[in-house]
Write a protein that holds these residues in place. Structure first.
Motif, PDB file in Angstrom:
ATOM      1  N   MET A 236       0.825  -1.204   0.000  1.00  0.00           N
ATOM      2  CA  MET A 236       0.000   0.000   0.000  1.00  0.00           C
ATOM      3  C   MET A 236       0.861   1.257   0.000  1.00  0.00           C
ATOM      4  SD  MET A 236      -2.718   1.764  -0.067  1.00  0.00           S
ATOM      5  CE  MET A 236      -3.935   0.452  -0.125  1.00  0.00           C
ATOM      6  N   ALA A 237       1.985   1.226   0.710  1.00  0.00           N
ATOM      7  CA  ALA A 237       2.883   2.384   0.722  1.00  0.00           C
ATOM      8  C   ALA A 237       3.348   2.722  -0.691  1.00  0.00           C
ATOM      9  CB  ALA A 237       4.076   2.106   1.636  1.00  0.00           C
ATOM     10  N   GLU A 238       3.652   1.692  -1.487  1.00  0.00           N
ATOM     11  CA  GLU A 238       4.089   1.963  -2.860  1.00  0.00           C
ATOM     12  C   GLU A 238       2.928   2.473  -3.700  1.00  0.00           C
ATOM     13  OE1 GLU A 238       6.972   0.441  -6.395  1.00  0.00           O
ATOM     14  OE2 GLU A 238       6.381  -1.056  -4.893  1.00  0.00           O
ATOM     15  N   MET A 239       1.714   1.971  -3.444  1.00  0.00           N
ATOM     16  CA  MET A 239       0.565   2.489  -4.177  1.00  0.00           C
ATOM     17  C   MET A 239       0.371   3.975  -3.904  1.00  0.00           C
ATOM     18  SD  MET A 239      -2.155  -0.642  -3.758  1.00  0.00           S
ATOM     19  CE  MET A 239      -1.922  -2.189  -4.662  1.00  0.00           C
ATOM     20  N   ILE A 240       0.528   4.371  -2.641  1.00  0.00           N
ATOM     21  CA  ILE A 240       0.402   5.790  -2.293  1.00  0.00           C
ATOM     22  C   ILE A 240       1.457   6.605  -3.027  1.00  0.00           C
ATOM     23  CG2 ILE A 240       0.539   7.462  -0.411  1.00  0.00           C
ATOM     24  CD1 ILE A 240      -0.389   5.163   1.470  1.00  0.00           C
ATOM     25  N   GLU A 241       2.679   6.075  -3.047  1.00  0.00           N
ATOM     26  CA  GLU A 241       3.777   6.765  -3.708  1.00  0.00           C
ATOM     27  C   GLU A 241       3.529   6.883  -5.211  1.00  0.00           C
ATOM     28  OE1 GLU A 241       7.610   8.646  -3.681  1.00  0.00           O
ATOM     29  OE2 GLU A 241       6.236   8.105  -2.064  1.00  0.00           O
ATOM     30  N   LYS A 242       2.971   5.823  -5.808  1.00  0.00           N
ATOM     31  CA  LYS A 242       2.745   5.793  -7.260  1.00  0.00           C
ATOM     32  C   LYS A 242       1.500   6.576  -7.669  1.00  0.00           C
ATOM     33  CE  LYS A 242       5.817   2.761  -9.073  1.00  0.00           C
ATOM     34  NZ  LYS A 242       6.713   3.095 -10.226  1.00  0.00           N
ATOM     35  N   TRP A 243       0.406   6.379  -6.939  1.00  0.00           N
ATOM     36  CA  TRP A 243      -0.892   6.868  -7.378  1.00  0.00           C
ATOM     37  C   TRP A 243      -1.398   8.089  -6.616  1.00  0.00           C
ATOM     38  CZ3 TRP A 243      -3.543   1.438  -6.632  1.00  0.00           C
ATOM     39  CH2 TRP A 243      -2.978   0.505  -7.532  1.00  0.00           C
ATOM     40  N   GLY A 244      -0.895   8.286  -5.408  1.00  0.00           N
ATOM     41  CA  GLY A 244      -1.469   9.281  -4.525  1.00  0.00           C
ATOM     42  C   GLY A 244      -2.451   8.631  -3.568  1.00  0.00           C
ATOM     43  N   ALA A 245      -2.699   9.285  -2.441  1.00  0.00           N
ATOM     44  CA  ALA A 245      -3.512   8.697  -1.374  1.00  0.00           C
ATOM     45  C   ALA A 245      -4.967   8.490  -1.795  1.00  0.00           C
ATOM     46  CB  ALA A 245      -3.444   9.582  -0.132  1.00  0.00           C
ATOM     47  N   GLU A 246      -5.514   9.402  -2.586  1.00  0.00           N
ATOM     48  CA  GLU A 246      -6.927   9.290  -2.956  1.00  0.00           C
ATOM     49  C   GLU A 246      -7.180   8.046  -3.798  1.00  0.00           C
ATOM     50  OE1 GLU A 246     -10.443  11.899  -5.205  1.00  0.00           O
ATOM     51  OE2 GLU A 246      -8.514  12.826  -4.694  1.00  0.00           O
ATOM     52  N   GLU A 247      -6.343   7.823  -4.810  1.00  0.00           N
ATOM     53  CA  GLU A 247      -6.520   6.642  -5.651  1.00  0.00           C
ATOM     54  C   GLU A 247      -6.229   5.354  -4.876  1.00  0.00           C
ATOM     55  OE1 GLU A 247      -4.883   4.696  -9.869  1.00  0.00           O
ATOM     56  OE2 GLU A 247      -4.497   6.802  -9.396  1.00  0.00           O
ATOM     57  N   ALA A 248      -5.243   5.414  -3.993  1.00  0.00           N
ATOM     58  CA  ALA A 248      -4.926   4.242  -3.168  1.00  0.00           C
ATOM     59  C   ALA A 248      -6.100   3.900  -2.261  1.00  0.00           C
ATOM     60  CB  ALA A 248      -3.674   4.501  -2.349  1.00  0.00           C
ATOM     61  N   GLN A 249      -6.762   4.912  -1.732  1.00  0.00           N
ATOM     62  CA  GLN A 249      -7.931   4.678  -0.885  1.00  0.00           C
ATOM     63  C   GLN A 249      -9.061   4.036  -1.682  1.00  0.00           C
ATOM     64  OE1 GLN A 249      -8.449   5.702   2.761  1.00  0.00           O
ATOM     65  NE2 GLN A 249      -9.754   3.959   2.197  1.00  0.00           N
ATOM     66  N   SER A 250      -9.269   4.525  -2.880  1.00  0.00           N
ATOM     67  CA  SER A 250     -10.322   3.946  -3.728  1.00  0.00           C
ATOM     68  C   SER A 250     -10.027   2.484  -4.020  1.00  0.00           C
ATOM     69  CB  SER A 250     -10.435   4.737  -5.034  1.00  0.00           C
ATOM     70  OG  SER A 250     -10.855   6.057  -4.792  1.00  0.00           O
ATOM     71  N   TRP A 251      -8.749   2.174  -4.256  1.00  0.00           N
ATOM     72  CA  TRP A 251      -8.359   0.787  -4.518  1.00  0.00           C
ATOM     73  C   TRP A 251      -8.648  -0.091  -3.312  1.00  0.00           C
ATOM     74  CZ3 TRP A 251      -4.883  -2.689  -2.368  1.00  0.00           C
ATOM     75  CH2 TRP A 251      -4.593  -3.835  -3.134  1.00  0.00           C
ATOM     76  N   ALA A 252      -8.245   0.358  -2.135  1.00  0.00           N
ATOM     77  CA  ALA A 252      -8.469  -0.429  -0.922  1.00  0.00           C
ATOM     78  C   ALA A 252      -9.957  -0.644  -0.673  1.00  0.00           C
ATOM     79  CB  ALA A 252      -7.824   0.255   0.277  1.00  0.00           C
ATOM     80  N   ASP A 253     -10.755   0.406  -0.867  1.00  0.00           N
ATOM     81  CA  ASP A 253     -12.206   0.281  -0.687  1.00  0.00           C
ATOM     82  C   ASP A 253     -12.777  -0.788  -1.616  1.00  0.00           C
ATOM     83  OD1 ASP A 253     -12.073   2.381   1.129  1.00  0.00           O
ATOM     84  OD2 ASP A 253     -12.766   3.892  -0.300  1.00  0.00           O
TER      85      ASP A 253
END
Length: 367
Positions: A196-213
């Motif tokens: 998830m840390a890499e997703m935040i780094e790659k995509w930004g927190a908003e997109e990472a949150q949408s992915w996790a949801d």
């Protein structure tokens, strides 16, 4: 309090949580599938012992003890070790303070090594040959740790129910077509936090949150168990996609258990990318110099050994991790994994974004 084992015949009898000639399926990172406790031996040592190297390791493999013995034979340096989960080792070192006898810390996952650094329990490694031997990405910018082996977080899937295109990118796991199809372990596991840390780094927190949801909405069951449990759940038809580190799946293909091999054979492994040209999530097993290390010269000799052909072979042959040195033969079974291209994300960000990663998981309801 736990004592530190010396590499000897008696030390090889230490009860480890992930050892054995045939590797078990349990984890070797911050949160083990098995207990984080390891057995004690009767020998105590103190910091500053001449001609001795003291290793705190979060790995639990009998092959590591044989690796220590090989290093002893080559150098005459006596190796003593403590094995426990990384969280437990970290708390032990905190309690020991300046009196800690630890010279080196070995842990699985850059995010785990970052925790030791963040707690002030490491120091920069001296400049050495390792800087020319391995890719720059595998060296912490301040040389607080060095990568020794690579590990990939990917997915195992049922080819009868899922096509490769459905797991080609991590974003694909958020597609509604996978509703009720995903099995995965707890969000608090360091492997998932680093992903998830890499997703935040790659995509930004908003997109990472949408992915996790979306992934939570696609889960077949509440997160539970370890990575091997997820692969077995796919084979049992409980889900069709399991998030897992590559070596668990490879170990299953090499298992002495017919049932375990059959479970692996019922699945295929894939390494989703973060998007076109963005590479895949490649993490490490690494080593750090303890902040109060007294045996720095011996420690660096061991680091150099681990990055030699013999050291690499002994480090990864049982674990089924991937060597970091070119021209080192890969362990048996790794020919079954597909080709991959590392992401270029700095590994220290896996630790720096841990708290944000956990917050995103918590908000998504990822237990």
């Amino acid at each position: 309090m736990k004592t530190i084992a010396s590499v000897s015949f008696t030390a090889l009898l230490v009860a480890c949580s992930d050892g054995g000639t045939a590797p078990t399926a349990s984890d070797d990172g911050m949160q083990s599938d098995a207990t984080e406790e390891s057995g004690d031996t009767a020998e105590n040592i103190e910091a500053g012992s001449d001609g001795t190297l003291n290793i705190y390791s979060a790995r639990h493999y009998d092959s590591d003890k044989l690796m220590y013995e090989a290093f002893e034979d080559q150098t005459g340096i006596r190796v003593r070790f403590r094995e426990a989960g990384a969280n437990q080792l970290l708390e032990t070192m905190r309690a020991e303070g300046e009196n800690s006898p630890a010279d080196l810390i070995i842990a699985s996952d850059a995010g785990a090594l970052w925790r030791f650094k963040d707690a002030g329990l490491t120091q920069p490694l001296p400049e050495g040959e390792f800087e020319q031997l391995i890719p720059e990405r595998l060296i912490e910018p301040g040389r607080q740790w060095v990568g020794l082996a690579r590990r990939i977080r990917g997915v195992a899937y049922d080819p009868e129910r899922i096509s490769p295109v459905q797991v080609d990118e991590w974003q694909d796991l958020a597609d509604p077509s996978l509703e009720g199809e995903i099995c995965v372990r707890s969000s608090t596991n360091i492997y998932n936090l680093s992903l998830m840390a890499e997703m935040i780094e790659k995509w930004g927190a908003e997109e990472a949150q949408s992915w996790a949801d979306a992934v939570v909405a696609n889960m077949a069951r509440t997160p539970q168990g370890g990575d091997t449990d997820q692969v077995e759940a796919v084979a049992a038809g409980l889900c069709s996609v399991a998030i897992t580190n590559h070596y668990y799946w490879v170990r299953m293909t090499q298992s002495g258990s017919n049932a375990t091999r059959e479970a692996a054979a019922a699945t295929q492994i894939a390494f989703p990318s973060f998007g076109e040209g963005e590479g895949i999530h490649v993490n490490i097993t690494g080593v750090a110099m303890a902040a109060n290390a007294q045996n720095r010269d011996e420690a660096m000799q061991f680091v150099d050994y681990l990055l030699s052909a013999d050291g690499q072979h002994r480090l990864v042959d049982e674990t089924k991790e991937i060597p970091v040195i070119e021209d080192v033969t890969w362990p048996q079974g790794l020919d079954a994994i597909p080709e991959f291209e590392d992401s270029d994300t700095p590994l220290d960000t896996f630790g720096e974004r841990q708290s944000e990663a956990q917050r995103i998981y918590d908000e998504a309801g990822w237990n």
